[in-house]
Scaffold this motif. Sequence first.
Motif, PDB file in Angstrom:
ATOM      1  N   LEU A  35       0.572  -1.188   0.092  1.00 32.55           N
ATOM      2  CA  LEU A  35      -0.082   0.074  -0.176  1.00 32.55           C
ATOM      3  C   LEU A  35       0.754   1.914  -0.342  1.00 32.55           C
ATOM      4  O   LEU A  35       0.591   2.005  -0.292  1.00 32.55           O
ATOM      5  CB  LEU A  35      -0.680  -0.216   1.797  1.00 32.55           C
ATOM      6  N   LEU A  36       2.025   1.678   0.726  1.00 28.35           N
ATOM      7  CA  LEU A  36       2.382   2.606   1.099  1.00 28.35           C
ATOM      8  C   LEU A  36       3.220   2.426  -0.843  1.00 28.35           C
ATOM      9  O   LEU A  36       4.100   3.592  -0.945  1.00 28.35           O
ATOM     10  CB  LEU A  36       4.130   2.429   2.325  1.00 28.35           C
ATOM     11  N   ASP A  37       4.243   1.673  -1.051  1.00 23.76           N
ATOM     12  CA  ASP A  37       4.415   1.591  -3.076  1.00 23.76           C
ATOM     13  C   ASP A  37       3.789   2.122  -3.643  1.00 23.76           C
ATOM     14  O   ASP A  37       3.617   2.769  -4.440  1.00 23.76           O
ATOM     15  CB  ASP A  37       4.876  -0.070  -2.548  1.00 23.76           C
ATOM     16  N   GLN A  38       2.137   1.863  -3.488  1.00 22.46           N
ATOM     17  CA  GLN A  38       1.476   2.188  -4.391  1.00 22.46           C
ATOM     18  C   GLN A  38       0.891   3.767  -4.179  1.00 22.46           C
ATOM     19  O   GLN A  38       0.114   4.622  -4.406  1.00 22.46           O
ATOM     20  CB  GLN A  38       0.021   1.191  -4.124  1.00 22.46           C
ATOM     21  N   ASP A  59     -10.151   2.632  -9.787  1.00 26.13           N
ATOM     22  CA  ASP A  59     -10.803   1.119 -10.576  1.00 26.13           C
ATOM     23  C   ASP A  59      -9.109   0.678 -10.871  1.00 26.13           C
ATOM     24  O   ASP A  59      -8.866  -0.904 -10.409  1.00 26.13           O
ATOM     25  CB  ASP A  59     -11.174   1.417 -11.804  1.00 26.13           C
ATOM     26  N   ALA A  60      -8.538   1.384 -11.079  1.00 25.61           N
ATOM     27  CA  ALA A  60      -7.040   0.749 -11.890  1.00 25.61           C
ATOM     28  C   ALA A  60      -5.979   0.712 -10.636  1.00 25.61           C
ATOM     29  O   ALA A  60      -5.786  -0.968 -10.247  1.00 25.61           O
ATOM     30  CB  ALA A  60      -5.777   1.414 -12.584  1.00 25.61           C
ATOM     31  N   THR A  61      -6.692   0.943  -9.603  1.00 26.07           N
ATOM     32  CA  THR A  61      -5.614   0.502  -8.530  1.00 26.07           C
ATOM     33  C   THR A  61      -6.634  -0.327  -7.660  1.00 26.07           C
ATOM     34  O   THR A  61      -5.781  -1.225  -7.324  1.00 26.07           O
ATOM     35  CB  THR A  61      -5.871   2.217  -7.226  1.00 26.07           C
ATOM     36  N   THR A  62      -7.808  -0.441  -7.700  1.00 26.26           N
ATOM     37  CA  THR A  62      -8.633  -1.936  -6.883  1.00 26.26           C
ATOM     38  C   THR A  62      -8.511  -2.745  -7.158  1.00 26.26           C
ATOM     39  O   THR A  62      -7.993  -4.183  -6.517  1.00 26.26           O
ATOM     40  CB  THR A  62      -9.855  -0.973  -6.797  1.00 26.26           C
ATOM     41  N   LYS A  63      -7.610  -2.834  -8.696  1.00 25.79           N
ATOM     42  CA  LYS A  63      -7.797  -4.207  -9.171  1.00 25.79           C
ATOM     43  C   LYS A  63      -5.997  -4.680  -8.581  1.00 25.79           C
ATOM     44  O   LYS A  63      -6.061  -5.364  -8.697  1.00 25.79           O
ATOM     45  CB  LYS A  63      -7.132  -4.168 -10.903  1.00 25.79           C
ATOM     46  N   ARG A  64      -4.978  -2.886  -8.350  1.00 25.78           N
ATOM     47  CA  ARG A  64      -3.744  -3.584  -7.993  1.00 25.78           C
ATOM     48  C   ARG A  64      -4.329  -4.034  -6.703  1.00 25.78           C
ATOM     49  O   ARG A  64      -3.116  -5.534  -6.117  1.00 25.78           O
ATOM     50  CB  ARG A  64      -2.779  -2.751  -8.307  1.00 25.78           C
ATOM     51  N   ILE A  65      -4.490  -3.360  -5.817  1.00 28.71           N
ATOM     52  CA  ILE A  65      -4.797  -4.069  -4.185  1.00 28.71           C
ATOM     53  C   ILE A  65      -5.601  -5.156  -4.533  1.00 28.71           C
ATOM     54  O   ILE A  65      -5.105  -6.166  -3.784  1.00 28.71           O
ATOM     55  CB  ILE A  65      -5.862  -3.006  -3.490  1.00 28.71           C
ATOM     56  N   ALA A  66      -6.461  -5.501  -5.402  1.00 31.54           N
ATOM     57  CA  ALA A  66      -7.237  -7.628  -5.347  1.00 31.54           C
ATOM     58  C   ALA A  66      -6.220  -8.176  -5.654  1.00 31.54           C
ATOM     59  O   ALA A  66      -6.454  -9.843  -5.323  1.00 31.54           O
ATOM     60  CB  ALA A  66      -8.141  -6.806  -6.755  1.00 31.54           C
ATOM     61  N   GLY A  67      -4.577  -8.231  -6.034  1.00 34.84           N
ATOM     62  CA  GLY A  67      -3.871  -9.016  -6.638  1.00 34.84           C
ATOM     63  C   GLY A  67      -2.904  -8.849  -5.691  1.00 34.84           C
ATOM     64  O   GLY A  67      -2.241 -10.264  -5.588  1.00 34.84           O
ATOM     65  N   GLN A  68      -2.666  -8.455  -4.952  1.00 37.82           N
ATOM     66  CA  GLN A  68      -2.028  -8.684  -3.432  1.00 37.82           C
ATOM     67  C   GLN A  68      -2.761  -9.114  -1.753  1.00 37.82           C
ATOM     68  O   GLN A  68      -1.832  -8.769  -0.568  1.00 37.82           O
ATOM     69  CB  GLN A  68      -1.244  -7.510  -3.214  1.00 37.82           C
ATOM     70  N   VAL A  69      -4.073  -8.984  -2.359  1.00 35.33           N
ATOM     71  CA  VAL A  69      -4.444  -9.797  -0.430  1.00 35.33           C
ATOM     72  C   VAL A  69      -4.362 -10.638  -0.485  1.00 35.33           C
ATOM     73  O   VAL A  69      -3.930 -11.629  -1.242  1.00 35.33           O
ATOM     74  CB  VAL A  69      -6.803  -9.226  -0.749  1.00 35.33           C
ATOM     75  N   PRO A  70      -3.874 -10.804   1.084  1.00 27.92           N
ATOM     76  CA  PRO A  70      -4.088 -11.973   1.996  1.00 27.92           C
ATOM     77  C   PRO A  70      -4.594 -13.033   1.243  1.00 27.92           C
ATOM     78  O   PRO A  70      -5.827 -12.425   1.632  1.00 27.92           O
ATOM     79  CB  PRO A  70      -3.515 -11.169   3.680  1.00 27.92           C
ATOM     80  N   THR A  71      -4.844 -13.938   1.947  1.00 28.52           N
ATOM     81  CA  THR A  71      -5.679 -15.115   1.513  1.00 28.52           C
ATOM     82  C   THR A  71      -6.312 -15.323   3.225  1.00 28.52           C
ATOM     83  O   THR A  71      -7.596 -15.477   2.248  1.00 28.52           O
ATOM     84  CB  THR A  71      -4.936 -17.072   1.471  1.00 28.52           C
ATOM     85  N   LYS A  72      -5.876 -14.272   3.446  1.00 28.35           N
ATOM     86  CA  LYS A  72      -6.950 -14.755   5.181  1.00 28.35           C
ATOM     87  C   LYS A  72      -6.842 -12.762   5.944  1.00 28.35           C
ATOM     88  O   LYS A  72      -5.887 -12.834   5.456  1.00 28.35           O
ATOM     89  CB  LYS A  72      -5.591 -15.335   6.119  1.00 28.35           C
ATOM     90  N   GLY A  73      -8.294 -12.936   6.565  1.00 26.40           N
ATOM     91  CA  GLY A  73      -8.089 -11.704   6.757  1.00 26.40           C
ATOM     92  C   GLY A  73      -9.053 -11.054   5.769  1.00 26.40           C
ATOM     93  O   GLY A  73      -9.722 -11.402   4.732  1.00 26.40           O
ATOM     94  N   ASN A  74      -9.691  -9.843   6.742  1.00 29.62           N
ATOM     95  CA  ASN A  74     -10.430  -9.008   5.565  1.00 29.62           C
ATOM     96  C   ASN A  74      -9.928  -7.911   5.386  1.00 29.62           C
ATOM     97  O   ASN A  74      -8.966  -6.988   6.155  1.00 29.62           O
ATOM     98  CB  ASN A  74     -11.359  -8.202   6.950  1.00 29.62           C
TER      99      ASN A  74
END
Length: 109
Positions: A35-38, A59-74
């Motif tokens: 997130l800091l890098d973004q 929208d573009a930032t949301t797509k990048r974040i979606a690719g980095q969301v950890p498998t567990k958590g909210n």
Amino acid sequence: MALNGYRIMWMMVLFDLPVKTKAQRRNATRFRQFLLDQGFEMAQFSVYLRWCSGKEQVDATTKRIAGQVPTKGNVQILTITDRQYQNVTSFDNRTKKQPRGNPAQLALF
């Protein structure tokens, strides 16, 4: 197109990630660093903010974040207009803080 307070958006990423094991802590740290890098800045420990020039950038930032969301958590992403963000009231040690301003310069990536 001119920027205005109804087109400019603020992205707020709120997350609750598990940190019980070493691997979970590493994943949470990687996500925060991403997130800091973004271009996000930390508002609170699990709340990060970023100024965006419009819905397309959100929208573009949301797509990048979606690719980095950890498998567990909210993880949740909230977007509000600059005009709405101007209504935020913040306190630091019971002292009212001045609202954050828009960045002085747009960052190019």
